[in-house]
Design a protein around this motif. Sequence first.
Motif, PDB file in Angstrom:
ATOM      1  N   ALA A 100      15.822   0.628 -29.860  1.00  0.00           N
ATOM      2  CA  ALA A 100      16.418  -0.645 -30.756  1.00  0.00           C
ATOM      3  C   ALA A 100      15.400  -1.059 -31.905  1.00  0.00           C
ATOM      4  CB  ALA A 100      16.529  -1.723 -29.738  1.00  0.00           C
ATOM      5  N   THR A 101      14.159  -1.006 -31.757  1.00  0.00           N
ATOM      6  CA  THR A 101      13.163  -1.523 -32.799  1.00  0.00           C
ATOM      7  C   THR A 101      13.161  -0.308 -33.896  1.00  0.00           C
ATOM      8  OG1 THR A 101      11.322  -0.154 -31.507  1.00  0.00           O
ATOM      9  CG2 THR A 101      11.477  -2.657 -31.061  1.00  0.00           C
ATOM     10  N   GLU A 102      13.617   0.883 -33.705  1.00  0.00           N
ATOM     11  CA  GLU A 102      13.665   1.807 -34.698  1.00  0.00           C
ATOM     12  C   GLU A 102      14.972   1.941 -35.642  1.00  0.00           C
ATOM     13  OE1 GLU A 102      12.545   5.675 -32.929  1.00  0.00           O
ATOM     14  OE2 GLU A 102      11.111   4.991 -32.094  1.00  0.00           O
ATOM     15  N   LEU A 103      15.764   1.157 -35.144  1.00  0.00           N
ATOM     16  CA  LEU A 103      17.110   1.093 -35.669  1.00  0.00           C
ATOM     17  C   LEU A 103      17.335  -0.097 -37.118  1.00  0.00           C
ATOM     18  CD1 LEU A 103      19.286   1.287 -32.989  1.00  0.00           C
ATOM     19  CD2 LEU A 103      18.802   3.074 -34.474  1.00  0.00           C
ATOM     20  N   ASN A 126      29.031   5.706 -33.664  1.00  0.00           N
ATOM     21  CA  ASN A 126      27.646   5.535 -33.759  1.00  0.00           C
ATOM     22  C   ASN A 126      26.699   5.752 -32.703  1.00  0.00           C
ATOM     23  OD1 ASN A 126      27.501   5.005 -36.477  1.00  0.00           O
ATOM     24  ND2 ASN A 126      27.816   3.008 -36.345  1.00  0.00           N
ATOM     25  N   ASN A 171      20.981  -1.392 -22.068  1.00  0.00           N
ATOM     26  CA  ASN A 171      20.528  -2.975 -22.360  1.00  0.00           C
ATOM     27  C   ASN A 171      20.133  -3.666 -20.983  1.00  0.00           C
ATOM     28  OD1 ASN A 171      20.000  -5.482 -23.639  1.00  0.00           O
ATOM     29  ND2 ASN A 171      22.248  -5.939 -23.673  1.00  0.00           N
ATOM     30  N   GLY A 221      27.105  -4.758 -32.961  1.00  0.00           N
ATOM     31  CA  GLY A 221      26.107  -4.273 -33.388  1.00  0.00           C
ATOM     32  C   GLY A 221      26.018  -2.546 -33.656  1.00  0.00           C
ATOM     33  N   ILE A 268      22.913   7.027 -32.019  1.00  0.00           N
ATOM     34  CA  ILE A 268      21.870   6.152 -31.772  1.00  0.00           C
ATOM     35  C   ILE A 268      21.590   5.803 -30.292  1.00  0.00           C
ATOM     36  CG2 ILE A 268      22.357   4.810 -33.936  1.00  0.00           C
ATOM     37  CD1 ILE A 268      23.250   2.177 -32.161  1.00  0.00           C
ATOM     38  N   GLY A 292      25.280   0.414 -36.464  1.00  0.00           N
ATOM     39  CA  GLY A 292      24.100   1.140 -36.166  1.00  0.00           C
ATOM     40  C   GLY A 292      23.032   0.652 -35.430  1.00  0.00           C
ATOM     41  N   LYS A 293      23.218  -0.624 -34.939  1.00  0.00           N
ATOM     42  CA  LYS A 293      22.115  -1.581 -34.147  1.00  0.00           C
ATOM     43  C   LYS A 293      22.179  -1.708 -32.715  1.00  0.00           C
ATOM     44  CE  LYS A 293      20.187  -2.398 -38.280  1.00  0.00           C
ATOM     45  NZ  LYS A 293      18.900  -1.977 -38.534  1.00  0.00           N
ATOM     46  N   LYS A 294      21.341  -1.692 -31.973  1.00  0.00           N
ATOM     47  CA  LYS A 294      21.589  -2.001 -30.658  1.00  0.00           C
ATOM     48  C   LYS A 294      20.885  -3.580 -30.500  1.00  0.00           C
ATOM     49  CE  LYS A 294      20.482   2.121 -28.710  1.00  0.00           C
ATOM     50  NZ  LYS A 294      19.383   3.194 -27.855  1.00  0.00           N
ATOM     51  N   PHE A 295      21.848  -4.686 -30.407  1.00  0.00           N
ATOM     52  CA  PHE A 295      21.721  -6.120 -30.191  1.00  0.00           C
ATOM     53  C   PHE A 295      22.134  -6.300 -28.557  1.00  0.00           C
ATOM     54  CE2 PHE A 295      23.002  -6.389 -34.743  1.00  0.00           C
ATOM     55  CZ  PHE A 295      21.611  -6.392 -35.330  1.00  0.00           C
TER      56      PHE A 295
END
Length: 161
Positions: A158-161, A149, A29, A102, A153, A106-109
């Motif tokens: 990030a846009t693909e999660l 996770n 990040n 996040g 990941i 399973g997300k990248k915030f």
Amino acid sequence: MSLMKSALAATVLSLAVLSVPAMAADEYNTSSGLTAAGSPLGLHGVDPVAFVSLGNRIDGTAQYTAVHDGVAYYFASQEAMDAFTAHPDQYLPQNGGFCTFGVSVGKKFDGDPQFAAVVDGKLYLFLNEAIFREFQKDQSGTISKAEANWKKIRTTAATEL
């Protein structure tokens, strides 16, 4: 002639792709743009050594910059920069500096250093105060899910999660 142009274009394209170093998407990040060191800035410019060692959020300065794995980190002092350079894994934010909660889902915030915790000597960042409070309800569970996770990941954009 059209076939020749197509073949030439395909050759040029494949050479261009082969000459670009393989990089995983969004493993860290970082702030947009580059630092004077030529790398994007990690941890929003906050000194990771001060965070982990003192539990205190202290802004670093470009005067003390170390680049690790393509990411620039700022430090408040030469001593802090030297400590990081000697043992970066002790000070790097977990989950590439993304929000730990996040990552646990399973997300990248964005991981914001204003909302962070040092748990068992490791630095965890969070998106905002509300998410940080959720983390506080089950720290070990959230960290455990994030660790599992992150392995899945880490190299996904990030846009693909």
